[in-house]
Scaffold this active site. Sequence first.
Site, PDB file in Angstrom:
ATOM      1  N   GLU A  46     -65.779   5.098  58.728  1.00  0.00           N
ATOM      2  CA  GLU A  46     -66.711   4.953  59.852  1.00  0.00           C
ATOM      3  C   GLU A  46     -67.260   3.530  59.893  1.00  0.00           C
ATOM      4  O   GLU A  46     -67.344   2.904  60.955  1.00  0.00           O
ATOM      5  CB  GLU A  46     -67.884   5.941  59.719  1.00  0.00           C
ATOM      6  CG  GLU A  46     -67.490   7.403  59.693  1.00  0.00           C
ATOM      7  CD  GLU A  46     -67.270   7.921  58.269  1.00  0.00           C
ATOM      8  OE1 GLU A  46     -66.641   7.202  57.455  1.00  0.00           O
ATOM      9  OE2 GLU A  46     -67.701   9.043  57.978  1.00  0.00           O
ATOM     10  N   ALA A 155     -30.970  23.255  34.664  1.00  0.00           N
ATOM     11  CA  ALA A 155     -30.109  22.563  33.706  1.00  0.00           C
ATOM     12  C   ALA A 155     -29.059  23.537  33.218  1.00  0.00           C
ATOM     13  O   ALA A 155     -29.284  24.755  33.194  1.00  0.00           O
ATOM     14  CB  ALA A 155     -30.918  22.043  32.519  1.00  0.00           C
ATOM     15  N   ALA A 157     -26.594  25.344  30.365  1.00  0.00           N
ATOM     16  CA  ALA A 157     -26.969  25.922  29.079  1.00  0.00           C
ATOM     17  C   ALA A 157     -27.058  24.836  28.004  1.00  0.00           C
ATOM     18  O   ALA A 157     -27.910  24.883  27.129  1.00  0.00           O
ATOM     19  CB  ALA A 157     -25.973  27.002  28.687  1.00  0.00           C
ATOM     20  N   TRP A 163     -28.590  15.052  38.127  1.00  0.00           N
ATOM     21  CA  TRP A 163     -27.986  15.127  39.456  1.00  0.00           C
ATOM     22  C   TRP A 163     -27.799  16.541  40.009  1.00  0.00           C
ATOM     23  O   TRP A 163     -26.770  16.862  40.567  1.00  0.00           O
ATOM     24  CB  TRP A 163     -26.615  14.416  39.476  1.00  0.00           C
ATOM     25  CG  TRP A 163     -26.617  13.123  38.740  1.00  0.00           C
ATOM     26  CD1 TRP A 163     -25.842  12.799  37.669  1.00  0.00           C
ATOM     27  CD2 TRP A 163     -27.418  11.970  39.011  1.00  0.00           C
ATOM     28  NE1 TRP A 163     -26.118  11.528  37.246  1.00  0.00           N
ATOM     29  CE2 TRP A 163     -27.088  10.992  38.053  1.00  0.00           C
ATOM     30  CE3 TRP A 163     -28.405  11.670  39.953  1.00  0.00           C
ATOM     31  CZ2 TRP A 163     -27.700   9.741  38.010  1.00  0.00           C
ATOM     32  CZ3 TRP A 163     -29.010  10.429  39.910  1.00  0.00           C
ATOM     33  CH2 TRP A 163     -28.651   9.489  38.960  1.00  0.00           C
ATOM     34  N   ARG A 177     -44.939  11.159  44.104  1.00  0.00           N
ATOM     35  CA  ARG A 177     -45.573  10.546  42.927  1.00  0.00           C
ATOM     36  C   ARG A 177     -46.456   9.372  43.330  1.00  0.00           C
ATOM     37  O   ARG A 177     -47.433   9.067  42.662  1.00  0.00           O
ATOM     38  CB  ARG A 177     -44.495  10.023  41.969  1.00  0.00           C
ATOM     39  CG  ARG A 177     -43.827  11.080  41.128  1.00  0.00           C
ATOM     40  CD  ARG A 177     -42.862  10.389  40.193  1.00  0.00           C
ATOM     41  NE  ARG A 177     -42.070  11.312  39.393  1.00  0.00           N
ATOM     42  CZ  ARG A 177     -41.105  10.912  38.573  1.00  0.00           C
ATOM     43  NH1 ARG A 177     -40.809   9.616  38.469  1.00  0.00           N
ATOM     44  NH2 ARG A 177     -40.424  11.795  37.865  1.00  0.00           N
TER      45      ARG A 177
HETATM   46 ZN    ZN Z   1     -69.261   7.538  54.410  1.00  0.00          ZN
END
Ligand code: ZN
Length: 362
Positions: A46, A155, A157, A163, A177
């Site tokens: 603001e 994954a 075994a 990939w 991330r």
């Molecule tokens: Zn504020």
Amino acid sequence: MQRALAAAREVRGRTSPNPWVGAALVRGDRVVAEGATSPDGGPHAEALALGGGERGGTLYVTLEPCAPFPGKRTQPCAEAIIEAGIERVVVALLDAEPRVRGRGVEMLREAGIEVEVGDGAAEAEALLRPYLKQRETGRPYVIAKFAATLDGRIAAAGGDSQWITGEAARELAHEQRAWVDAVLVGSGTALADDPSLTARPRGVVSERQPLRVVLDGRGRLSPEAKLFSEPGRTLVATSYEAVAEWKAAIAAAGAQVVECEHDGAGLNLHQLLAALAARGVLSIWAEGGGAVLGSLLEGGHVDEVWAFLAPSIMGGDGLAAVAAAGVARAGDAFRLRERTVEEVGNDILVRGYAGDWSPQVQ
Ligand code: ZN
């Protein structure tokens, strides 16, 4: 309000632990100024939108303007709005911060300003979920992510997990991330993959890195692990019982060591999440492995799920994306709300909300 929301989206996560807010000042039928919250301690949206020095108009803002409270470092926005002679304020959402909630709007109305609440509320709420959860519950907003085959394996075994999904899915994960406050993995994942856990959208290491959190109740992580030498901070959560020499070695490697209680199945996640929230962590991107995601789901800590599914089938004894005890009956499975499905490169991304928490109804 759409312009204010767009301004807020531009700074998502970067203002943490403050909310990412956008504002747009309208005079006549023109947007004459916009603003978005600066990083911690800087001017609010603001204040930036009103910075031009002209008077009057309608201010659109995605969250209730702040009111004074003890210890506040910036000028309360409600005060700045009154000083700027604004005639009308349109607020998308009331603040979840108990010290402000309702008081900003009240202060504006007392000064004779017309205030309307609710325009753009659904979009503002979706954008601010991490902030709203942390302020309402004292715990961070947890997004569980996994990349699996159609049969839910992360994954083979033998442990090979390279990939499973393609480049586009990995790129999206790096973008995530880059805005969250923390990335969380279990020590099994850290040991198996020796990941760097940094945000590298488009291959470039971000200036702002999320806190890397490794859950390691048994003290298995090596002080030589790659993530200790990456830019950004690392926090290793362990139990009071872990070996003191190991804790000292991890601290010497540059990580902060946080001790939690052990609650049978593993670390007390409730305690850890509360500790992270108290440090100003609003959002966590939890990347696994299966045991960590299972414990987070079972504890009711997961607020959102991102499941990347590759159009492939592994079969056999491949590792499950979500492990731990699971549910006894199919009808008790964790279900996603408001789920969306999209194609990401050659893969599919299923997203949705999980858990019991939803923002307070305004
Ligand atoms: Zn504020």
